[in-house]
Enzyme design. Structure first.
Site, PDB file in Angstrom:
ATOM      1  N   LYS A  76      11.138  -3.358   1.517  1.00  0.00           N
ATOM      2  CA  LYS A  76      10.106  -3.889   0.623  1.00  0.00           C
ATOM      3  C   LYS A  76      10.784  -4.424  -0.646  1.00  0.00           C
ATOM      4  CE  LYS A  76       5.675  -2.662  -1.579  1.00  0.00           C
ATOM      5  NZ  LYS A  76       4.623  -1.648  -1.738  1.00  0.00           N
ATOM      6  N   SER A 151      -0.264  -2.554  -0.630  1.00  0.00           N
ATOM      7  CA  SER A 151       0.598  -3.619  -1.097  1.00  0.00           C
ATOM      8  C   SER A 151       1.812  -3.888  -0.218  1.00  0.00           C
ATOM      9  CB  SER A 151       1.092  -3.273  -2.504  1.00  0.00           C
ATOM     10  OG  SER A 151       1.961  -2.156  -2.458  1.00  0.00           O
ATOM     11  N   SER A 175      -0.726   2.191  -0.296  1.00  0.00           N
ATOM     12  CA  SER A 175       0.002   0.961   0.034  1.00  0.00           C
ATOM     13  C   SER A 175       0.917   1.034   1.252  1.00  0.00           C
ATOM     14  CB  SER A 175       0.823   0.491  -1.166  1.00  0.00           C
ATOM     15  OG  SER A 175      -0.012  -0.106  -2.126  1.00  0.00           O
TER      16      SER A 175
END
Lengths: 484, 477, 95
Positions: A76, A151, A175
């Site tokens: 990420k 997210s 998330s």
């Protein structure tokens, strides 16, 4: 190479059935082919990844292989990675080449895992649909018209479409789990403090926690083995003995007491999702578990408290983006004030700015007690609810998200509707508990996730329950069409 | 009209640590710009603070030294504001629960002790430095200082004159060096005072509105700034004006204070507990450990010097006025010097020379071993006080010379041999019969004249005390 | 409690974020909505409840006072939007 578990990939590398270079190239090719439609990655650097793969092959040759050596992992873009662009999904950091490695990245590098690239995400991890990214929305591999959740939407799409065997995510209010639910794979948010936050760009420091996103619980356990551990660079990192998360995967779950909070099945839950969850619970009963009714009476206050605490911390955490030392600075400005205002107006997206404003407001003179302090007290109530619940049960289950993946743009203009996406996940962040989402079925070919919440440090317990379920079902092995 | 002056002081004491409050970057002064700005000092995305053990120990030391409560649990908070030299956009400080609670520091006002109440002392971090004009119309930011550990010490408004403010500041300045937590270097900004000043009608119970003079880094400036500010406030009030709460700066060149253009129009620092830092827990055991290594405090040492060494209160206070002076003095004692003589020489000749030349006692051209031999030679009668002063001057100019050698070279050895003195006295009495007669007829002055003659005859070397007693004895026969 | 344009202006100033006249209506509408959601907190009595800042009840660890940081000046100055003479350059700071 496609659809192989991390353990199988590891064995194949061990047996020299293929090399890390071949494996990495395979996934890089998939990224090249599929990323244009998914937008799962912000940065792909083939040369860098291949160089890492070569090094990993040398480690393997030298007999220094550990479980994830040579395996490409999508990271990420919230994790600072030395020499890599690390944007956090923001224009503010569009050209920020990190001068250092986060602890998570360092740990993967250390064992010779390959960084496959940096995945797209909601800007500064603020969002539940991956539509707030400066680098464009990520699409759900199950339906390109739908959002992947957020997210960690880039990592989610990458794992679901098998662009990477596994990925990292972060979870401040859901998330990891909500996108895992919406994209149909396994994601785990560990106990707060288990994975170091050093180098993980902060959203809400007291809630942020990194975790694995992979196909199965077994894979998540292997990822967790690498990611966890005490870090002196993070004051909130837990100093406790490292566990082997794969140890108890196969333990029988006879008599496992599963608590079902009635509040998770009230308003807001889509009735089809409810059916899928209830079917999963029946499956657990078949496997020997006992279902116990419990209550988390303050769960409805989790979202209000979260939308005070998280923006408050974020408003302060994001003050460092001022255009002075790194990152974006506005092109034209009259004076210092003008530079600050324009830099931050132009560098941040709308949702981020909204949360900064809310956070600034709830901390400002005259409102602190009514908002911030109140939210911290409610946080205590929510945490106490879980404590009481765990006197009656071993793990708690419920839905991960109130619905399946929704259409892109559907909630973009309605922050409140978007915030409701995290209605079942946020309370565990407030309490610092470990929780995961595992695939449990489909509605109209869109995946539904079951959430498993453990008591503090009981990752092994939820992993065990998830693994037993996955041994008896194949929801987690289903993959979207059109990705082969 | 009579006015009461009310003063409180907040002092930023830079702690003498190797590294910063929350990172392993060096705190060395005067390095190349930004060479000590680590990832944390520069507030890179993702970096986190980890608290320095040594600054916690320093705060505990200070708490013990002022007899304060040391909080078993204290909390770090973020003070939010934007400034280019504040990289995170917030300063980590302590707000609601500081590490050191209420204590007191006793100061001496014209011989009378006065307790200054310390409200609190808390740990925080320094900001970087902005320099102006590096490029026309621009400022340059150096973050070497950003994150340097500070202990902010806050008094109650217990001081009532510029003089008292200075006495307090000097006393605190000595104390923090004494207990080894600060290097005390005021030029380098290691000890900076914000002074809150207000005035009120004599005897009025309600306090006046205060103005805060920021960043005073010399005792002289404290005196000048407070004097100026007090006059300004009184004049304004007597002219029927009002005092507005304000933050002001002192300009040493003009000797005036002036309002700062506000950093942030409406200061709203939005303090909240720093989620990156956990509660700081200090146990009784931690405190006991520090107690064991605490040095004897100046007050305790002063009392001991009076009792054990027979020093006067004045001398004992002077000797314990700074740790370096005490150290110098104790070395003299270790080398066998008489305590009273040693105190006299340190506080007298040595101090006046050091002050004249603005030299720190650590850099004294006269070493403790030289001064102690000088004092020993006075005490054993080898040299007179006058000769000692002469030798002191020579030592000041020629470091390294031995006292005994100077005595030999210059023939400064005093005549203490009683036979020799008898001889000289007899000779003088024989040659000055008129004076002897005068003395015997009651003119006391003649005695001194005779001493003068003896000294002259001995070329100044005769031991004056011995000369006096021999003369007295012979004249009374 | 809710927020009005005046307060938005004040908060935006504290946060150093420009909210233009065009945006302010939209921002107000959304912030009012979020605050209404937050307002739900007031339903519950929390009088005797201890606020919770951290998920776990653990204490601050302390770091040995040893220099561990590397000099990264060259790297960091290169990342700055404007640096000269080893300094980060900004418009003149007014005291």
């Amino acid at each position: 190479m496609l659809n192989l578990s991390l353990k199988k990939l590891s064995q194949a590398l061990e047996k020299k059935e293929f090399t890390s270079v071949e494996l990495t190239q395979f996934f890089l090719n998939r990224v090249k082919k599929l990323n244009p439609s998914l937008n799962a990655f912000i940065t792909v650097d083939e040369a860098k990844s291949m160089a890492m793969a070569e090094k990993s092959d040398q480690l393997i040759q030298a007999g220094k292989k550990t479980m994830l050596t040579g395996i490409p992992i999508a990271q990420k873009d919230i994790f600072c990675s030395e020499g890599w662009k690390t944007t956090c999904g923001s224009k503010m950091l569009e050209n920020f080449i990190s001068p250092y490695d986060s602890t998570v990245i360092h740990k993967f590098n250390d064992i010779g895992a390959v960084n496959l690239g940096k995945t797209n995400m909601d800007e500064f991890a603020m969002g539940s649909s991956n539509e707030t990214s400066y680098f464009g929305p990520v699409r759900n591999p199950w339906d390109l018209n739908c959002v992947p959740g957020g997210s960690s939407g880039g990592s989610a799409a990458a794992v679901a479409a098998r662009l990477a065997p596994a990925a990292t995510g972060t979870d401040t209010g859901g998330s990891i789990r909500q996108p895992a639910s919406l994209c149909g794979f396994t994601g785990l948010k560990p106990t707060y403090g288990l994975v170091s936050r050093y180098g993980m760009i902060a959203f809400a420091s007291s809630l942020d926690q990194a975790g694995p996103m992979a196909i199965s619980a077994e894979d998540c356990a292997l990822m967790l083995d690498v990611m966890t551990g005490h870090d002196e660079k993070d004051s909130t990192s837990l100093d406790r003995k490292k566990e082997n998360y794969s140890n108890f995967l196969d333990k029988k779950i006879d008599g496992l007491r599963i608590g079902i909070p009635k509040e998770f099945f009230e308003d807001g839950l889509n009735s089809d999702v409810q059916k899928v969850i209830q079917e999963a619970l029946r499956q657990y009963e078949k496997l020997g578990a006992k279902i116990i009714d419990i209550s988390l009476p303050n769960n409805h206050l989790a979202i209000p408290a979260y939308y005070v605490i998280a923006p408050a911390e974020a408003s302060s955490n994001l003050s460092r983006y001022d255009g002075v030392r790194y990152g974006y600075r506005t092109k034209e400005y009259d004076d210092l004030m003008d530079m600050y205002f324009k830099t931050r107006q132009e560098g941040f997206g709308d949702e981020v700015k909204r949360r900064i404003l809310i956070g600034t407001y709830v901390l400002s003179a005259g409102y602190f007690d009514a908002y911030y302090l109140k939210a911290q007290k409610i946080r205590r109530l929510i945490s106490n609810d879980f404590k009481l619940a765990y006197e009656k049960c071993d793990i708690i289950m419920g839905p991960s998200a109130p619905s399946v993946a929704f259409k892109s743009g559907e909630k973009q203009e309605d922050p409140l509707a978007m915030y409701m996406q995290d209605i079942f996940t946020i309370s565990t962040n407030l309490a610092g508990l470990p929780a995961m989402s595992i695939p449990a079925g489909f509605i109209n070919e869109l995946p539904v996730g079951l959430q498993l919440i453990g008591n503090h440090f009981e990752e092994t317990k939820i992993l065990n329950a998830a693994h037993i379920y996955q041994k008896n079902t194949d929801w987690h092995l289903k993959s979207p069409k059109g990705i082969d | 009209m009579d006015w009461d002056i009310v003063i409180g002081i907040e002092t930023h004491v830079q702690l003498k640590t190797n590294t910063k409050q929350f990172s392993g970057a060096s705190t060395k002064y005067g390095s190349e710009p930004n060479s000590q700005a680590c990832l944390v000092s520069m507030a890179y995305p993702g970096v986190l603070p980890v608290l320095n053990k040594e600054s916690v120990n320093s705060a505990i030391r200070f708490g013990l030294a002022i007899d304060a409560e040391i909080s078993p649990r204290s909390i770090f908070a973020r003070k939010n504001y934007f400034y280019p030299d504040l990289p995170k956009g917030y300063q980590i400080s302590q707000f609601e629960l500081p590490i050191v609670g209420r204590g007191k520091l006793s100061i001496d006002i014209d011989g009378q002790p006065k307790d200054v109440r310390i409200l609190r002392a808390h740990l925080e971090e320094d900001a970087g430095k902005s320099s102006h004009g590096v490029i026309e119309g621009k400022s340059g930011i150096d973050l070497n200082r950003a994150g340097t550990p500070l202990l902010e010490i806050v008094t109650e408004p217990d001081l009532s004159s510029a003089e008292e403010a200075v006495i307090y500041a000097k006393k605190l300045h000595n104390l923090v060096q004494w207990i080894g937590i600060c290097d005390g270097n005021m030029q380098e900004g290691s000890f900076r005072c914000d002074v809150n000043v207000s005035v009120k009608r004599k005897g009025a119970s309600e306090l006046g509105t205060r103005r805060e003079i920021k960043n005073l880094n010399s005792f002289r400036f404290i005196k000048q700034a407070v004097d100026y500010e007090v006059n300004w406030q009184i004049e304004r009030l007597e002219d029927g004006g009002r005092i507005e709460q304000a933050t002001i700066l002192f300009n040493p060149e003009s000797g005036e204070t002036k309002s700062m253009r506000s950093k942030e129009e409406a200061n709203d620092y939005r303090y909240f507990p720093d989620p990156d830092l956990l509660p700081l827990i200090i146990t009784d055991k931690d405190i006991e450990k520090i107690k064991k290594i605490m040095p004897e405090l100046p007050e305790e040492m002063k009392t001991r010097f009076e009792k054990d060494l027979g020093l006067s209160g004045y001398d004992a206070k002077g000797i314990t006025s700074s740790r370096d002076v005490t150290k110098y003095f104790l070395e003299l004692i270790d080398l066998g010097a008489n305590a009273k003589l040693a105190a006299n020489w340190v506080l007298g000749n040595l101090f006046s020379q050091l002050n004249n030349k603005d030299i720190d006692i650590l850099d004294s051209p006269i070493s403790p071993s030289q001064l102690s031999s000088l004092i020993n030679r006075i005490e054993d009668g080898t040299i007179s006080n006058n000769a000692a002063k002469k030798i002191f001057e020579i030592l000041w100019g020629n470091t390294g010379k031995k006292v005994d050698q100077i005595i030999d070279d210059l023939g400064l050895k005093q005549i203490s041999d009683s036979n020799e003195i008898d001889g000289i006295v007899d000779e003088v009495l024989k040659n000055n019969l008129t004076m002897v007669e005068e003395f015997k007829s009651g003119k006391e002055k003649a005695f001194n004249a005779l001493i003068g003659q003896v000294m002259k005859a001995s070329k100044g070397k005769a031991n004056p005390a011995q000369v006096s007693s021999t003369l007295k004895e012979k004249l009374s026969k | 409690m809710s927020i009005n344009k005046e307060e938005i202006k004040k908060v935006a100033h504290l946060a150093r974020i420009n909210v233009s006249k065009v945006e302010v209506d939209q921002v107000e509408k959304k912030l009012v909505g979020i605050l209404a959601l937050i307002e739900k907190m007031q339903e519950v009595n929390t009088e005797s409840i201890e606020p919770m800042s951290h998920a776990l009840d653990i204490n601050q660890p302390l770091r040995e006072d040893k220099v561990t940081a590397k000099d990264i000046r060259d790297k960091s100055l290169a990342l700055a939007p404007h640096s000269e003479q080893s300094l980060f350059i900004v418009p003149q700071v007014i005291e």
